[in-house]
Scaffold this motif. Structure first.
Motif, mmCIF file in Angstrom:
data_model
loop_
_atom_site.group_PDB
_atom_site.id
_atom_site.type_symbol
_atom_site.label_atom_id
_atom_site.label_comp_id
_atom_site.label_asym_id
_atom_site.label_seq_id
_atom_site.Cartn_x
_atom_site.Cartn_y
_atom_site.Cartn_z
ATOM 1 N N PRO A 1 0.833 -1.201 0.000
ATOM 2 C CA PRO A 1 0.000 0.000 0.000
ATOM 3 C C PRO A 1 0.871 1.256 0.000
ATOM 4 O O PRO A 1 2.033 1.222 0.402
ATOM 5 N N LEU A 2 0.309 2.326 -0.442
ATOM 6 C CA LEU A 2 0.987 3.611 -0.267
ATOM 7 C C LEU A 2 1.043 3.918 1.227
ATOM 8 O O LEU A 2 0.136 3.558 1.983
ATOM 9 N N CYS A 3 2.088 4.578 1.611
ATOM 10 C CA CYS A 3 2.279 4.842 3.046
ATOM 11 C C CYS A 3 1.848 6.254 3.383
ATOM 12 O O CYS A 3 1.932 7.166 2.562
ATOM 13 N N ARG A 4 1.415 6.384 4.628
ATOM 14 C CA ARG A 4 0.970 7.688 5.095
ATOM 15 C C ARG A 4 1.983 8.283 6.066
ATOM 16 O O ARG A 4 2.648 7.559 6.802
ATOM 17 N N ARG A 5 2.038 9.576 6.048
ATOM 18 C CA ARG A 5 2.801 10.325 7.062
ATOM 19 C C ARG A 5 1.785 10.843 8.070
ATOM 20 O O ARG A 5 0.887 11.622 7.718
ATOM 21 N N ALA B 1 -5.914 20.196 -5.216
ATOM 22 C CA ALA B 1 -5.463 20.749 -6.491
ATOM 23 C C ALA B 1 -3.942 20.784 -6.565
ATOM 24 O O ALA B 1 -3.360 20.781 -7.646
ATOM 25 N N GLY B 2 -3.273 20.789 -5.397
ATOM 26 C CA GLY B 2 -1.816 20.794 -5.382
ATOM 27 C C GLY B 2 -1.224 19.416 -5.624
ATOM 28 O O GLY B 2 -0.006 19.264 -5.595
ATOM 29 N N GLY B 3 -2.048 18.392 -5.795
ATOM 30 C CA GLY B 3 -1.546 17.055 -6.086
ATOM 31 C C GLY B 3 -1.421 16.173 -4.860
ATOM 32 O O GLY B 3 -1.066 15.000 -4.972
ATOM 33 N N GLU B 4 -1.682 16.713 -3.698
ATOM 34 C CA GLU B 4 -1.508 15.919 -2.494
ATOM 35 C C GLU B 4 -2.726 15.041 -2.248
ATOM 36 O O GLU B 4 -3.845 15.342 -2.679
ATOM 37 N N LEU B 5 -2.469 13.959 -1.545
ATOM 38 C CA LEU B 5 -3.546 13.080 -1.108
ATOM 39 C C LEU B 5 -3.557 13.135 0.418
ATOM 40 O O LEU B 5 -2.672 12.586 1.083
ATOM 41 N N LEU B 6 -4.532 13.857 0.930
ATOM 42 C CA LEU B 6 -4.577 14.107 2.373
ATOM 43 C C LEU B 6 -5.480 13.097 3.053
ATOM 44 O O LEU B 6 -6.448 12.601 2.461
ATOM 45 N N TRP B 7 -5.175 12.832 4.297
ATOM 46 C CA TRP B 7 -6.005 11.938 5.110
ATOM 47 C C TRP B 7 -6.660 12.815 6.174
ATOM 48 O O TRP B 7 -5.976 13.268 7.099
ATOM 49 N N ILE B 8 -7.904 13.100 5.977
ATOM 50 C CA ILE B 8 -8.585 14.031 6.883
ATOM 51 C C ILE B 8 -9.754 13.302 7.531
ATOM 52 O O ILE B 8 -10.185 12.238 7.074
ATOM 53 N N PHE C 1 -10.275 17.733 10.718
ATOM 54 C CA PHE C 1 -8.863 17.660 11.108
ATOM 55 C C PHE C 1 -8.056 17.004 9.989
ATOM 56 O O PHE C 1 -8.570 16.125 9.282
ATOM 57 N N LEU C 2 -6.841 17.458 9.871
ATOM 58 C CA LEU C 2 -5.888 16.802 8.978
ATOM 59 C C LEU C 2 -5.055 15.841 9.823
ATOM 60 O O LEU C 2 -4.376 16.254 10.775
ATOM 61 N N HIS C 3 -5.117 14.555 9.499
ATOM 62 C CA HIS C 3 -4.405 13.566 10.329
ATOM 63 C C HIS C 3 -3.147 13.027 9.642
ATOM 64 O O HIS C 3 -2.263 12.498 10.300
ATOM 65 N N GLY C 4 -3.105 13.112 8.344
ATOM 66 C CA GLY C 4 -1.914 12.589 7.679
ATOM 67 C C GLY C 4 -1.908 12.911 6.213
ATOM 68 O O GLY C 4 -2.859 13.479 5.680
ATOM 69 N N ILE C 5 -0.806 12.543 5.579
ATOM 70 C CA ILE C 5 -0.648 12.759 4.144
ATOM 71 C C ILE C 5 -0.111 11.472 3.549
ATOM 72 O O ILE C 5 0.811 10.851 4.120
ATOM 73 N N VAL C 6 -0.674 11.063 2.442
ATOM 74 C CA VAL C 6 -0.116 9.915 1.731
ATOM 75 C C VAL C 6 1.154 10.391 1.038
ATOM 76 O O VAL C 6 1.133 11.339 0.248
ATOM 77 N N ASP C 7 2.242 9.738 1.358
ATOM 78 C CA ASP C 7 3.531 10.231 0.865
ATOM 79 C C ASP C 7 4.369 9.044 0.417
ATOM 80 O O ASP C 7 4.515 8.088 1.134
#
Lengths: 205, 510
Positions: B424-428, B487-494, B504-510
């Motif tokens: 899987p893709l990993c989250r920060r 729109a900035g290309g990020e995949l956020l985990w909210i 809340f923002l809990h993480g970012i897929v990175d």
């Protein structure tokens, strides 16, 4: 998210990131936005562990490593040393910890997560770390959030790669790694690695 | 060979080193022809112990040092101070603990040790073989001792004081017989009392025991009454295994108070050397060092420093102390430094076969771990452990470790196809979820602008919800997790926190 037109069965570049990030190299994984630095670094950890070697992950105290994702990626958590470095000097403390580890020469891969931190100026620290990595056959990987258009951390960076999260028209996930700098020559692009959605997301994200 | 039956009384062994100060002096000067020890330094001291050659030349107990020198000019008289005596007792304790873990050193009679041989037969054989091994070890270290493998504390001690050899007693009756034959002069009684008893022809312990107990205290004083009581077995006390060794502690006074780490390290180095000398004398090693910095008008700073393996290497210990000093916040000048060494008998490492050796040195890895712990604290060096929990932040923990993890069997292979075997893709993950701009409901996702200094842009697509609840016994937790393409290309985990009605923002897929 960048769209990628590739098919898994077609001819692909021969090299993977793990092959390029060979022991003795100073590697920078950089990028922001649709970057996949951590996922790419985790694949390196897994590769090193598969070869029977050990890996270390160095991050600031309160860093963002999420072990359930590493375990799902096949990383042996028991064999992965994770350092949480306190300190007010930011990247300097993390790099010093890396130097202490490389001095011992006891690990095949050292990953330093410098995301959000400003790396020290000058190339002296890079020369020291690169020499230690070469001497002990360890790979040192630095994670930074520099945009692709910026230069690498310094002249001693042997390989700079920008791993990006991509998606095929069919919706399959992958990481494509663009080689921004490779002092030993070699391909400009690496073989895409297929991935699946993180836990809790529908497939095809 | 004497075998101990299961029904026999438990054994107790006394090891007695006669004239311990003289033996300490003799070990330091093995080639001197005539040797004596005094009770204090200088010419006014009195002779306490002397060897046969000194006796032949006229030295006597209680004689002034000046007189003894006059009689015998080439007589060497040494004052053995308490520090030298303590070091010798530490060395002896450590030596005897190689033969049994239960060793008690006598407080009142330096040089007397009681040992419990229980359980040692599998290692050393019968009691006589065990005692012979102790005797050989003592002789090899230039000590002379009598050893009595008996049954009772007083009796074995008394017999050992009256002999200079090894004796293994068969049973209690045998012990009584040998104790009764012990000369009273060997029991360190005042000469006046011995003379009084001699008038009554009471010269051995058996003679004393035949006297009625009543009136002994009045007629001969407390020493004789107590001796009679102990010989009659009225003062039984259990063995109290404890090391005779004093704790390895030292205090450095820093005058004037100083907060310069280099100067403090030099002061510590000077104080560390005698402690390491004591470790070497006792054949032990430092498992940890507790360093306490007492600050001027401030709370003390304490740190426990553990090397990778027990060591007597002062450079390793100093390096770890240096790293910890460099990482410590010293808020005020240091007035005193306490050092305490936690010692341990070093383990004998098993030698690996060459084929089993890894190309990485595990000892070097452990040493690096020790340095990192010293430099950044014990909590900084960890490995992850998963936990069964619903909330992401509770689903793992960081376990501090002291030894470097070793490479295990290779992880299971992941298939490079699009099945679930692909990684899987990993989250920060953020240590604390970051509150986002409020939105009225979960159906109305928050606009994300310039969070963390990054232009994330608005959310293009939202994938979810993935409901998580837990920890209700502490406080109600209900979260709707979403993955948000920006729109900035990020995949956020909210997530949308229902009880608090906030995003809340809990993480970012990175």
């Amino acid at each position: 998210m960048q769209d990628l037109s590739f098919a898994p069965c077609t001819a692909q570049p021969a090299h993977s990131l793990a092959e390029l990030a060979a022991p003795g190299r100073l590697v920078e994984l950089s990028g922001r936005g649709a970057s996949a630095k951590i996922s790419a670094a985790v694949s390196l950890v897994r590769s090193v562990q598969s070869a029977g070697d050990t890996a270390v992950w160095i991050q600031p105290r309160g860093g963002g490593l999420f072990p359930p994702d590493l375990a799902a990626s096949g990383v042996d958590l028991e064999a992965l040393l994770v350092l949480h470095i306190p300190g007010e000097r930011g990247a300097h403390d993390l790099l010093r910890a890396a130097e202490l580890l490389l001095l011992a020469g006891a690990h095949g891969l050292v990953i330093v997560d410098l995301t959000g931190l400003r790396a020290p100026r000058g190339g002296a620290w890079q020369a020291r770390l690169a020499a230690l990595a070469r001497r002990h056959g360890s790979a040192l990987v630095l994670l930074t959030d520099s945009p692709d258009r910026h230069s690498s951390l310094g002249p001693m960076i042997s390989l700079r790669v920008a791993p990006r999260r991509t998606r095929s028209p069919a919706g399959h996930l992958a990481i494509t790694s663009h080689v921004l700098k490779n002092k030993s020559g070699g391909p400009a692009d690496l073989r895409p690695q297929l991935y699946r959605s993180p836990a809790g997301a529908r497939a095809g994200r | 060979m004497i075998l101990m039956s299961a029904s026999a009384s438990p054994r107790l062994t006394c090891v007695y080193l006669h004239e311990l100060p003289l033996q300490v002096a003799r070990r330091g000067a093995p080639h001197l022809p005539a040797l004596a020890t005094s009770d204090r330094p200088g010419e006014s001291g009195q002779i306490l112990h002397f060897d046969d050659e000194a006796r032949r030349r006229g030295a006597r107990l209680g004689m002034r040092v000046a007189v003894a020198r006059g009689l015998c000019p080439d007589l060497t008289i040494i004052y053995v101070d308490q520090t030298a005596l303590d070091l010798a007792l530490e060395e002896l304790s450590a030596l005897l603990e190689r033969f049994t873990p239960r060793v008690e050193a006598s407080d009142g009679d330096p040089g007397a040790f009681w040992l419990d041989p229980t359980g040692m037969s599998r290692l050393f054989g019968a009691p006589d073989a065990w005692a012979a091994a102790i005797r050989r070890a003592l002789v090899d270290s230039s000590w002379r001792a009598s050893i009595v493998v008996g049954f009772r504390r007083f009796h074995s001690h008394a017999i050992a004081r009256g002999r200079r050899d090894l004796l293994v007693l068969r049973d209690l009756a045998d012990e009584d017989e040998h104790a009764a034959a012990t000369d009273l002069a060997a029991l360190n009684l005042p000469k006046a009392r011995l003379d009084e008893l001699d008038v009554l022809e009471v010269r051995r312990l058996g003679d004393l025991l035949r006297l009625p107990a009543a009136g002994l205290r009045r007629r001969f004083g407390p020493e004789i009454a107590d001796l009679h009581a102990r010989a009659a077995g009225l003062d039984w006390a259990p063995l109290r295994p404890r090391s005779r060794r004093a704790p390895l502690i030292t205090t450095i006074s820093v005058d004037p108070p100083d907060d310069d780490r280099d100067r403090l390290l030099f002061a510590i180095k000077a104080a560390l050397d005698p402690l390491i000398a004591r470790l070497e004398a006792a054949d032990t090693a430092a498992r940890a060092i507790d360093v306490t910095l007492h600050l001027d008008h401030n709370d003390p700073v304490a740190a426990r420093i553990e090397p990778a393996a027990p060591t007597r290497d002062r450079l390793v210990l100093l390096d770890l102390i240096r790293l910890r000093l460099a990482a410590s916040a010293i808020q005020a000048p240091v007035t005193d430094v306490d050092l305490q060494i936690d010692e341990i008998c070093p383990e004998v490492q098993q030698v690996d076969l060459p084929t089993k050796r890894s190309r990485r040195d595990p000892a070097a890895a452990d040493a690096a771990i020790a340095r990192l712990r010293a430099a950044y604290g014990d909590e900084a060096v960890t490995r992850a452990a998963l936990r069964s929990a619903h909330l992401p932040e509770a689903s793992f923990t960081w376990e501090p470790i002291q030894r470097a993890p070793t490479a295990n069997a290779p992880p299971r292979p992941l298939a490079a196809n699009l099945s679930d075997d692909a990684p899987p893709l990993c989250r920060r993950l953020f240590a604390r979820p970051r509150p986002l701009q409020s939105a009225p409901s979960p159906a109305d996702p928050p606009p994300l602008c310039d969070l963390d200094g990054l232009a994330r842009g608005p959310i293009l697509r939202l994938d979810g919800p993935y409901r998580v609840s837990g920890g209700w016994w502490v406080r109600q937790v209900e979260r709707d997790y979403y993955y948000a393409d920006t729109a900035g290309g990020e995949l956020l985990w909210i997530f949308y926190d229902r009880p608090r009605a906030r995003w809340f923002l809990h993480g970012i897929v990175d």
